[in-house]
Scaffold this motif. Structure first.
Motif, PDB file in Angstrom:
ATOM      1  N   LYS A  89     -49.829  19.478  43.632  1.00  0.00           N
ATOM      2  CA  LYS A  89     -48.677  18.745  43.077  1.00  0.00           C
ATOM      3  C   LYS A  89     -48.518  17.392  43.755  1.00  0.00           C
ATOM      4  O   LYS A  89     -48.269  16.379  43.094  1.00  0.00           O
ATOM      5  CB  LYS A  89     -47.397  19.571  43.234  1.00  0.00           C
ATOM      6  CG  LYS A  89     -47.299  20.719  42.280  1.00  0.00           C
ATOM      7  CD  LYS A  89     -45.998  21.478  42.485  1.00  0.00           C
ATOM      8  CE  LYS A  89     -45.861  22.630  41.516  1.00  0.00           C
ATOM      9  NZ  LYS A  89     -44.594  23.362  41.723  1.00  0.00           N
TER      10      LYS A  89
ATOM     11  N   THR B  42     -48.798  23.232  46.492  1.00  0.00           N
ATOM     12  CA  THR B  42     -48.066  22.074  47.029  1.00  0.00           C
ATOM     13  C   THR B  42     -48.982  20.865  47.156  1.00  0.00           C
ATOM     14  O   THR B  42     -48.608  19.744  46.788  1.00  0.00           O
ATOM     15  CB  THR B  42     -47.454  22.425  48.402  1.00  0.00           C
ATOM     16  OG1 THR B  42     -46.577  23.544  48.221  1.00  0.00           O
ATOM     17  CG2 THR B  42     -46.683  21.261  48.983  1.00  0.00           C
ATOM     18  N   LYS B  43     -50.197  21.078  47.655  1.00  0.00           N
ATOM     19  CA  LYS B  43     -51.141  19.962  47.824  1.00  0.00           C
ATOM     20  C   LYS B  43     -51.567  19.385  46.478  1.00  0.00           C
ATOM     21  O   LYS B  43     -51.675  18.162  46.331  1.00  0.00           O
ATOM     22  CB  LYS B  43     -52.368  20.432  48.603  1.00  0.00           C
ATOM     23  CG  LYS B  43     -52.079  20.699  50.059  1.00  0.00           C
ATOM     24  CD  LYS B  43     -53.308  21.258  50.761  1.00  0.00           C
ATOM     25  CE  LYS B  43     -53.012  21.649  52.187  1.00  0.00           C
ATOM     26  NZ  LYS B  43     -54.173  22.261  52.849  1.00  0.00           N
TER      27      LYS B  43
ATOM     28  N   THR C 264     -49.581  29.060  47.988  1.00  0.00           N
ATOM     29  CA  THR C 264     -48.432  28.151  47.983  1.00  0.00           C
ATOM     30  C   THR C 264     -48.831  26.785  48.544  1.00  0.00           C
ATOM     31  O   THR C 264     -48.454  25.749  47.998  1.00  0.00           O
ATOM     32  CB  THR C 264     -47.275  28.744  48.808  1.00  0.00           C
ATOM     33  OG1 THR C 264     -46.910  30.004  48.225  1.00  0.00           O
ATOM     34  CG2 THR C 264     -46.065  27.833  48.825  1.00  0.00           C
TER      35      THR C 264
END
Length: 109
Positions: A42, A39-40, A35
């Motif tokens: 994106k 996130t990083k 996750t």
């Protein structure tokens, strides 16, 4: 007889229990890592002034990043992969992006 059965159950619980908990913790840790990587990636795709990469779909499983969607050029496709590979924890990138136009060069007519 019942005492032996209870003793066997207690021993099995002591032996197997920690292994089950450790396996669950590894699984949860891996999911949290995945996750965080997603996130990083994106964030990197949307903040590096690469407006063509905002709509790239990103998923991560066991450290392998999957990029999907459509981008305007081959250069955008390569840039998305380069940015994803630059994130800590990424083991591999599966670039499944498709290019919406055959080339970015203007036609000469």
């Amino acid at each position: 007889m019942i005492r032996r059965l209870l003793s066997a159950i207690v021993i099995l619980t002591l032996v197997i229990g920690p292994a089950l908990v450790a396996g669950a913790a590894d699984s949860i840790g891996t999911k949290l890592d995945d996750t965080a990587i997603t996130t990083k990636v994106k964030a990197k795709l949307t903040t590096d002034k690469v407006k063509n990469l905002v709509k790239v779909h990103v998923e991560t499983k066991d450290g392998v990043v999957h990029l999907a969607g459509t981008v305007p050029t081959d250069a955008d496709k390569a840039e998305a992969e380069r940015l994803a590979r630059g994130i800590d924890g990424v083991k591999e990138v599966m670039n499944e992006l498709t290019v919406s136009s055959p080339s970015a060069s203007p036609s000469t007519k």
